[in-house]
Design an enzyme around this catalytic site. Structure first.
Site, mmCIF file in Angstrom:
data_model
loop_
_atom_site.group_PDB
_atom_site.id
_atom_site.type_symbol
_atom_site.label_atom_id
_atom_site.label_comp_id
_atom_site.label_asym_id
_atom_site.label_seq_id
_atom_site.Cartn_x
_atom_site.Cartn_y
_atom_site.Cartn_z
ATOM 1 N N LYS A 185 13.730 -43.118 19.384
ATOM 2 C CA LYS A 185 14.709 -43.233 18.301
ATOM 3 C C LYS A 185 15.129 -44.694 18.104
ATOM 4 C CE LYS A 185 19.253 -41.611 16.783
ATOM 5 N NZ LYS A 185 20.332 -40.608 16.972
ATOM 6 N N HIS A 199 -24.970 -21.822 8.389
ATOM 7 C CA HIS A 199 -23.794 -21.739 7.524
ATOM 8 C C HIS A 199 -22.866 -20.612 7.959
ATOM 9 C CE1 HIS A 199 -25.372 -24.854 5.038
ATOM 10 N NE2 HIS A 199 -26.422 -24.144 4.670
#
Length: 514
Positions: free
Chosen positions: A133, A273
């Site tokens: 922070k 695929h």
């Protein structure tokens, strides 16, 4: 300048601490980290001496003190903060190196609930968040892999630049978020709550990808923090070949999932695929692969292969005959690796010996799919082939047909809906899927299989809504059918099967795969 070091992952700790001392830092530390520094002759002060407050509650409270958090959160650009810190004897802390208690490792070890709870870090996340922070004034390091870069920047410019501190801040908050997600996930698991009200998914980036499904899409690959006991693509070892692509990973996972359906015998899977185009079992792995490839040699070109036994030289030579994108197997013999090394771009993945176990099974887990503005979550489709089914036709399946029906049903689960699979008892003969009508899937499969479908079993992932699909399957040569049933036209379908002399069984289980 003060630096606070408190780490469970002690990789690179001593050289990093020595580098900080050389650059004028005084070190604060706790517990095992302090002991490691002292053993290496690195000067460090115990946090309790700095705070003038003892550790209490068996070490649960060490760093939760104003002299620590005031030192981390002080906004040094503000005169009032500096004055207040001075009044309370709080010295700024310029750098924090903290990584958290080994919660995930403790869970993975099979420890008791009490032991796991004790590894829920409190002070560590508080320090990381405080330092992050206040990244304008504090450098926060949660990953030992960042030590060298931080030292190099300190050496070069005498400090850590704004851009680096902000990058480390982002990493710090991601670190604590993933940690909390792991705790929340474990607690949900303890409560047998797979779908909690608030969902957090803790994954770590394994690698960036060149692109996603297509070159204009960005992509990355994330994996769980801890390797599962079951075989997985994410934790397989890449032995050779080009970098894995987004599509490679999807297809490898599809191939692995299907090969795990057949643990009892050597099995070969070919995926193209994300769809099976070759599946076979045999007493010899090479024969299984050749049989799988023969089902559709055109589609096998450029395919992905999964095998569930060690690849030997004979199998490797068969694999080398066709251009393949990737292979995943439990292990490879030295002779097999020598054969396949000639295929420089072929990706080889080693999933580990567990994949070769006759007891190997698909991992029961959750399946997540994103939608716009949300996430769909479900159990993986782990339904086993039916041990008991309902025979609804006049003719019962023979023993050989039952074997073929089981094989077709296992494969059908892995074909896109509407899924149709023709098989014998040991191989895929043809499949059709991804169509908007079931009869079209039957026709596609029938066109691919041709004369080979005579005497085959056919599986349908969901019920036949009309008899036309069943009629086409019979015309293609199927002699038996497995399907869930449940249509309002079931009686009509049963009559059609009897008309064709088919044996038909109903499972009561559907295998949609969208």
């Amino acid at each position: 300048m003060l630096a606070l070091l408190s780490v469970s992952d002690k990789r690179g700790l001593v050289p990093f601490a020595q580098g900080l001392v050389r650059r004028g830092f005084r070190l604060l530390s706790t517990g095992g980290t302090l002991a490691a520094l002292q053993a290496a002759g690195v000067p460090a002060t115990k946090v309790s001496e700095h705070t003038q407050s003892p550790e209490i509650l068996g070490g649960r409270v060490k760093t939760l003190h104003p002299r620590i958090h005031g030192g981390l959160l002080g906004r040094l650009e503000r005169e009032e903060d500096r004055a207040e810190m001075a009044a309370h004897g709080i010295e700024p802390i310029s750098l924090v190196a903290v990584n958290l208690y080994p919660f995930r490792q403790t869970v993975a070890s099979g420890a008791s609930e009490a032991e796991v709870i004790e590894q829920i870090d409190i002070g560590g996340p508080a320090m990381v968040r405080a330092a992050a922070k206040n990244s304008r004034h504090v450098t926060v390091v949660v990953d030992p892999d960042d030590y060298d870069a931080v030292l190099a920047e300190l050496e070069k410019s005498g400090g850590v630049g704004d851009e680096t501190r902000r990058k480390l801040m982002r990493k710090a908050f991601a670190h604590t978020a993933a940690y909390d997600a792991a705790i929340a996930g474990w607690l949900a698991g303890q409560a047998q709550e797979p779908f909690p009200e608030e969902l957090s998914l803790p994954f770590r980036k394994a690698q960036g990808l060149r692109y996603g499904e297509n070159p204009h899409q960005r992509g990355a690959f994330y994996r769980e923090h801890s390797a599962p006991s079951e075989p997985s693509v994410a934790f397989s070892k890449v032995l050779q070949g080009k970098e894995l692509s987004y599509n490679n990973i999807l297809d490898l996972d599809a191939a692995l999932g299907l090969v795990l359906e057949f643990p009892e015998q050597p099995c070969a899977i070919i995926i193209k695929h994300n769809t099976p185009c070759g599946v076979a079992v045999d007493s010899e792995l090479e024969r299984a692969y050749r049989t799988a490839r023969a089902a559709d040699e055109v589609s096998a070109f450029g395919g992905i292969v999964a095998l569930n036994r060690e690849v030997d030289e004979a199998c490797a030579k068969a694999l080398a005959e066709t251009f393949l994108e990737a292979i995943i197997a439990p292990t490879y013999s030295a002779a097999a690796l020598q054969v396949l090394s000639a295929k420089k771009n072929l990706r080889l993945l080693e999933a580990g010996p567990a994949l070769a176990s006759p007891q190997a099974r698909p991992r029961v887990q959750l399946d997540a799919r994103s939608v716009s503005g949300g996430l769909l979550l479900q159990d993986k489709d782990a339904a086993e082939p039916p041990l008991e089914w309902k025979i609804v036709t006049k003719r019962h399946p023979t023993a050989e047909e039952e074997k073929a029906l089981c094989f077709a049903w296992k494969v059908c689960k892995h074909v896109k809906s509407n899924a149709i699979v023709f098989s014998s008892g040991d191989r895929l003969l043809a499949a059709g899927g991804g169509q908007t009508s079931r009869v079209d899937s039957v026709k596609i499969a029938a066109g691919r299989g041709g004369p080979a479908l005579k005497g085959s079993a056919v599986a349908s992932d969901a019920f036949f809504p009309f008899r036309d699909g069943l009629d086409e399957a019979a015309r293609a040569g199927a002699t038996c059918v497995i399907q869930p049933g449940g249509s309002v036209r079931d009686a009509e379908l049963i009559a059609a099967a009897d008309e064709h002399g088919l044996a038909m069984v109903l499972t009561g289980v559907r295998h949609f795969r969208h």
